[in-house]
Design an enzyme around this catalytic site. Structure first.
Site, PDB file in Angstrom:
ATOM      1  N   GLU A 166     -22.375 -59.820  22.591  1.00  0.00           N
ATOM      2  CA  GLU A 166     -21.093 -58.549  21.936  1.00  0.00           C
ATOM      3  C   GLU A 166     -20.860 -60.401  21.311  1.00  0.00           C
ATOM      4  O   GLU A 166     -20.149 -60.862  21.581  1.00  0.00           O
ATOM      5  CB  GLU A 166     -20.042 -58.297  23.638  1.00  0.00           C
TER       6      GLU A 166
ATOM      7  N   ASN B 158      -7.303 -57.446  27.040  1.00  0.00           N
ATOM      8  CA  ASN B 158      -7.915 -56.753  25.613  1.00  0.00           C
ATOM      9  C   ASN B 158      -7.220 -54.797  24.941  1.00  0.00           C
ATOM     10  O   ASN B 158      -6.548 -54.582  23.804  1.00  0.00           O
ATOM     11  CB  ASN B 158      -9.168 -56.668  25.225  1.00  0.00           C
TER      12      ASN B 158
ATOM     13  N   GLY C  12     -13.510 -56.471  32.656  1.00  0.00           N
ATOM     14  CA  GLY C  12     -13.624 -57.661  31.656  1.00  0.00           C
ATOM     15  C   GLY C  12     -14.662 -58.066  32.009  1.00  0.00           C
ATOM     16  O   GLY C  12     -15.885 -56.952  31.544  1.00  0.00           O
ATOM     17  N   SER C  13     -15.457 -59.781  32.010  1.00  0.00           N
ATOM     18  CA  SER C  13     -16.604 -59.812  31.020  1.00  0.00           C
ATOM     19  C   SER C  13     -17.582 -59.437  32.156  1.00  0.00           C
ATOM     20  O   SER C  13     -17.975 -59.613  33.267  1.00  0.00           O
ATOM     21  CB  SER C  13     -16.904 -61.190  30.657  1.00  0.00           C
TER      22      SER C  13
ATOM     23  N   GLU D 296     -16.079 -52.673  35.362  1.00  0.00           N
ATOM     24  CA  GLU D 296     -15.669 -52.194  33.588  1.00  0.00           C
ATOM     25  C   GLU D 296     -15.935 -53.273  32.907  1.00  0.00           C
ATOM     26  O   GLU D 296     -15.517 -53.703  32.167  1.00  0.00           O
ATOM     27  CB  GLU D 296     -14.515 -51.325  33.453  1.00  0.00           C
ATOM     28  N   LEU D 297     -17.296 -53.329  32.381  1.00  0.00           N
ATOM     29  CA  LEU D 297     -17.752 -54.529  31.822  1.00  0.00           C
ATOM     30  C   LEU D 297     -17.821 -55.288  30.556  1.00  0.00           C
ATOM     31  O   LEU D 297     -17.647 -53.740  29.821  1.00  0.00           O
ATOM     32  CB  LEU D 297     -18.881 -55.688  32.691  1.00  0.00           C
TER      33      LEU D 297
ATOM     34  N   CYS E  22     -14.366 -53.261  24.674  1.00  0.00           N
ATOM     35  CA  CYS E  22     -15.858 -53.038  25.333  1.00  0.00           C
ATOM     36  C   CYS E  22     -16.874 -51.860  24.712  1.00  0.00           C
ATOM     37  O   CYS E  22     -17.864 -51.367  24.452  1.00  0.00           O
ATOM     38  CB  CYS E  22     -15.550 -52.592  26.896  1.00  0.00           C
TER      39      CYS E  22
ATOM     40  N   GLU F 298     -13.856 -44.727  35.971  1.00  0.00           N
ATOM     41  CA  GLU F 298     -12.529 -45.177  35.784  1.00  0.00           C
ATOM     42  C   GLU F 298     -11.751 -43.525  34.639  1.00  0.00           C
ATOM     43  O   GLU F 298     -12.682 -42.908  34.102  1.00  0.00           O
ATOM     44  CB  GLU F 298     -12.100 -45.985  34.801  1.00  0.00           C
TER      45      GLU F 298
ATOM     46  N   LYS G 108      -4.166 -58.674  39.877  1.00  0.00           N
ATOM     47  CA  LYS G 108      -4.035 -59.694  38.638  1.00  0.00           C
ATOM     48  C   LYS G 108      -4.153 -59.145  37.291  1.00  0.00           C
ATOM     49  O   LYS G 108      -5.708 -58.927  36.711  1.00  0.00           O
ATOM     50  CB  LYS G 108      -4.833 -60.407  39.410  1.00  0.00           C
ATOM     51  N   PRO G 109      -3.268 -59.183  36.360  1.00  0.00           N
ATOM     52  CA  PRO G 109      -3.345 -59.230  35.130  1.00  0.00           C
ATOM     53  C   PRO G 109      -4.356 -60.349  34.253  1.00  0.00           C
ATOM     54  O   PRO G 109      -4.040 -61.507  35.169  1.00  0.00           O
ATOM     55  CB  PRO G 109      -2.049 -59.314  34.391  1.00  0.00           C
ATOM     56  N   ALA G 110      -4.561 -60.269  33.173  1.00  0.00           N
ATOM     57  CA  ALA G 110      -5.031 -61.678  32.283  1.00  0.00           C
ATOM     58  C   ALA G 110      -4.545 -62.873  32.073  1.00  0.00           C
ATOM     59  O   ALA G 110      -2.988 -62.134  32.106  1.00  0.00           O
ATOM     60  CB  ALA G 110      -6.062 -60.795  31.122  1.00  0.00           C
TER      61      ALA G 110
HETATM   62  P1  NAD Z   1     -13.170 -61.868  30.722  1.00  0.00           P
HETATM   63  O1  NAD Z   1     -14.592 -62.055  32.356  1.00  0.00           O
HETATM   64  O2  NAD Z   1     -12.949 -63.426  31.170  1.00  0.00           O
HETATM   65  O3  NAD Z   1     -11.565 -62.319  32.297  1.00  0.00           O
HETATM   66  C1  NAD Z   1     -11.329 -60.757  32.233  1.00  0.00           C
HETATM   67  C2  NAD Z   1     -10.098 -61.152  34.200  1.00  0.00           C
HETATM   68  O4  NAD Z   1     -10.724 -61.706  35.027  1.00  0.00           O
HETATM   69  C3  NAD Z   1      -8.941 -62.319  33.419  1.00  0.00           C
HETATM   70  O5  NAD Z   1      -7.954 -61.282  34.536  1.00  0.00           O
HETATM   71  C4  NAD Z   1      -9.454 -63.829  33.908  1.00  0.00           C
HETATM   72  O6  NAD Z   1      -8.768 -63.740  34.765  1.00  0.00           O
HETATM   73  C5  NAD Z   1      -9.778 -62.688  35.306  1.00  0.00           C
HETATM   74  N1  NAD Z   1     -11.330 -63.382  35.869  1.00  0.00           N
HETATM   75  C6  NAD Z   1     -12.068 -64.393  34.912  1.00  0.00           C
HETATM   76  N2  NAD Z   1     -12.597 -65.450  35.342  1.00  0.00           N
HETATM   77  C7  NAD Z   1     -12.443 -64.990  37.181  1.00  0.00           C
HETATM   78  C8  NAD Z   1     -13.012 -65.763  38.358  1.00  0.00           C
HETATM   79  N3  NAD Z   1     -13.705 -66.102  39.168  1.00  0.00           N
HETATM   80  N4  NAD Z   1     -12.432 -64.740  39.574  1.00  0.00           N
HETATM   81  C9  NAD Z   1     -11.422 -63.647  39.212  1.00  0.00           C
HETATM   82  N5  NAD Z   1     -11.109 -63.128  38.446  1.00  0.00           N
HETATM   83  C10 NAD Z   1     -11.718 -63.858  36.834  1.00  0.00           C
HETATM   84  O7  NAD Z   1     -12.596 -61.123  29.946  1.00  0.00           O
HETATM   85  P2  NAD Z   1     -11.941 -60.807  28.973  1.00  0.00           P
HETATM   86  O8  NAD Z   1     -12.444 -62.063  28.468  1.00  0.00           O
HETATM   87  O9  NAD Z   1     -10.302 -60.990  29.339  1.00  0.00           O
HETATM   88  O10 NAD Z   1     -12.421 -59.520  28.490  1.00  0.00           O
HETATM   89  C11 NAD Z   1     -13.067 -58.967  27.887  1.00  0.00           C
HETATM   90  C12 NAD Z   1     -14.101 -58.958  28.449  1.00  0.00           C
HETATM   91  O11 NAD Z   1     -13.964 -57.529  29.157  1.00  0.00           O
HETATM   92  C13 NAD Z   1     -15.371 -57.765  27.535  1.00  0.00           C
HETATM   93  O12 NAD Z   1     -17.016 -57.971  27.638  1.00  0.00           O
HETATM   94  C14 NAD Z   1     -15.405 -56.824  27.402  1.00  0.00           C
HETATM   95  O13 NAD Z   1     -16.118 -55.848  27.240  1.00  0.00           O
HETATM   96  C15 NAD Z   1     -14.651 -56.383  28.901  1.00  0.00           C
HETATM   97  N6  NAD Z   1     -14.040 -55.384  28.839  1.00  0.00           N
HETATM   98  C16 NAD Z   1     -14.523 -54.263  29.845  1.00  0.00           C
HETATM   99  C17 NAD Z   1     -14.118 -53.041  29.487  1.00  0.00           C
HETATM  100  C18 NAD Z   1     -14.660 -51.554  30.314  1.00  0.00           C
HETATM  101  O14 NAD Z   1     -14.685 -50.591  30.140  1.00  0.00           O
HETATM  102  N7  NAD Z   1     -16.053 -51.406  30.455  1.00  0.00           N
HETATM  103  C19 NAD Z   1     -12.559 -52.746  28.778  1.00  0.00           C
HETATM  104  C20 NAD Z   1     -12.737 -53.751  28.754  1.00  0.00           C
HETATM  105  C21 NAD Z   1     -13.072 -54.817  28.421  1.00  0.00           C
END
Ligand code: NAD
Length: 473
Positions: free
Chosen positions: A377, A143, A220-221, A242-243, A276, A454, A166-168
């Protein structure tokens, strides 16, 4: 991929798509667990040389990377709009925000002061200093595909750590562009490594179980964050998480409802709700709910969805079809359970939008606790408005969630603002303010929104080990 100072391509690739029109915009190497292992080894080999540099030397690389990123701002923003979908103006702002982390940590690392502590013994001295943690593994989301990377890489390498990132899978091209910048300013081989992949699971497992990795930093999530934290636990690896969030946006009746609605709409539709810190529950005191809703509706009426490259567009696409379905499910559920739909509430398909993942900016009122949107969310452009009567009631409702990232309060009463700030179980509170973020300020959440911070001094300390010497003299 970028491993040990070299760009690596393989025949095994995956496609990257423009979420505004579904067009393929690139093919990227699909890295695997073995690649992650090699990258970790390279980071380990580079660690002694990199950590031995002075903070002034490391700072210099980061400052030059900042300058190059600013020079390329327009190109990076155009790439981000194509790959992630946000309107070009928002992409420009994100590149600036991402670059800010490089400069801020370049400056702050020079102030990595230790401490001397008085001892109770006359013949003893205590000395505290900070040492880099070692090899760091990082996983970032789509995002904010530039700033989420720099806010990990900058403090890590400033502190003297080396890193594998590792990026998304949806936004590897932005990651590649950032690593090109770091390479061009001469960051030595192995200090920064990039493993792109379409199958994150095995790479996450390698990050969590390889004993060389001393810290895992993840954005991420909450579901994936919890899994990674569990996998990292047997070795007691340091983790930063950071979730997800479920931000309350609270408007008291002593605030101007028009000004508050403007703020709420701006932050709600930022990045089409895919942030987020996006407000997920908008609590408005009952006596001002009508003017608040009216102004919010006016603002939605002026919004335009489309490709972020077009002038005047402020609602970009969602990341994929699954995201559109999730958002729509929450809206349908709320309406079925009695919410009032004021605007939007549908997938956008007119005038070519059907090729992308577009959802109309949506306003719902009369949200109740039994609705999905009250608990989950959304990560999409839906504003859910809930009436309240008293300060005690709204504080209890706002805190009634497992999330604890951002919260917002609109009031002109200073005592109330302070009491809400102190009472809200959230890591960041915007008071009459919709953007409580900066490279200089600690970003992070409480409860299931995360661990660690962060940005700011706290963000640098995440990459240091604190070391004590007790000296008899
Ligand atoms: P996601 O958790 O699906 O993916 C995030 C990252 O994790 C990606 O790089 C993905 O490839 C990786 N990933 C997924 N499964 C994995 C696994 N089993 N092992 C290792 N890596 C894995 O989340 P998303 O949909 O990409 O992002 C949205 C979420 O991120 C939302 O919940 C949002 O609130 C959160 N977010 C939080 C912040 C913060 O700073 N708190 C900032 C941005 C986004």
């Amino acid at each position: 991929m970028f491993i040990n100072g070299e760009w690596i391509k393989s025949d095994n690739t995956f496609a990257v798509f423009n979420p505004a029109n579904g067009e393929e915009i690139g093919q990227v190497t699909d890295g695997n667990r073995e690649d992650a292992r090699r990258a970790i080894d390279a980071a380990q080999a580079a660690l002694p040389g990199w950590s031995a540099l002075t903070v002034y030397q490391r700072s210099d690389y980061l400052r030059r990377a900042y300058e190059l990123m600013i020079e390329r701002k327009a190109d990076l923003a155009a790439l981000m709009t194509k790959e992630q979908g946000k309107p070009i103006k928002a992409a420009m702002a994100e590149v600036q925000y991402g670059a800010d982390y490089l400069l801020w940590f370049a400056e702050e690392v020079k102030r990595s002061y230790g401490e001397t502590i008085p001892s109770a013994r006359p013949d003893q001295r205590f000395l505290v200093h900070h040492q880099p943690l070692g090899v760091v593994a990082a996983v970032t989301p789509w995002n904010y595909p530039v700033s989420m990377i720099t806010r990990k890489v900058a403090p890590a390498i400033a502190a003297g750590c080396t890193i594998v990132l590792k990026p998304a899978e949806a936004t590897p091209l932005c990651a590649i562009a950032i690593f090109e910048i770091l390479q061009e300013v001469g960051v030595p081989a192995g200090v920064i490594n990039l493993v792109t992949s379409n199958t994150p699971g095995p790479i996450g497992e390698e990050f969590c179980t390889n004993p060389v990795v001393k810290k895992l930093t993840f954005t991420g999530s909450t579901a994936v964050g919890k899994k990674l934290a569990q996998d990292a636990a047997p070795q007691l690896k340091r983790v930063s998480m950071e979730l997800g969030g479920h931000a309350p946006f609270i408007v008291f009746d002593d605030a101007d409802p028009i000004h508050a609605a403007k703020g709420a709409a701006l932050v709600k539709f930022l990045n089409t709700g895919q942030a987020c810190i996006s407000p997920n529950r908008i609590f408005v005191q009952r006596s001002i709910i009508e003017p608040f809703l009216a102004e919010f509706e006016n603002r939605i009426a002026k919004m335009r969805a489309g490709s972020g490259t077009e002038q005047g567009v402020n609602i970009g696409p969602l990341v994929n079809e699954a995201a559109v379905n999730k958002v729509n499910n929450q809206v349908v559920d709320a309406v079925e359970k009695g919410a009032k739909l004021h605007a939007g509430g549908k997938v956008l398909t007119e005038a070519g939008l059907d090729k992308g993942n577009f959802y109309a900016p949506t306003l719902l009122s009369g949200i109740t606790e039994d609705m999905l949107i009250y608990r989950e969310e959304t990560f999409g452009p839906v504003a859910a408005v809930i009436p309240f009567d008293t300060q005690e009631e709204v504080l209890e409702k706002a805190n009634d969630t497992n999330y604890g990232l951002a919260a917002y309060v609109y009031t002109q009463n200073l005592s109330r603002a302070m009491r809400m700030f102190e009472g809200l179980h959230f890591g960041m509170v915007g008071i009459n303010d919709i953007n409580p973020t900066s490279a200089a300020a600690p970003f992070g959440g409480m409860k299931e929104s995360g661990l660690g911070r962060e940005g700011a001094r706290e963000g640098l300390m995440e990459y240091y080990e604190t070391k004590l010497a007790g000296i008899s003299i």
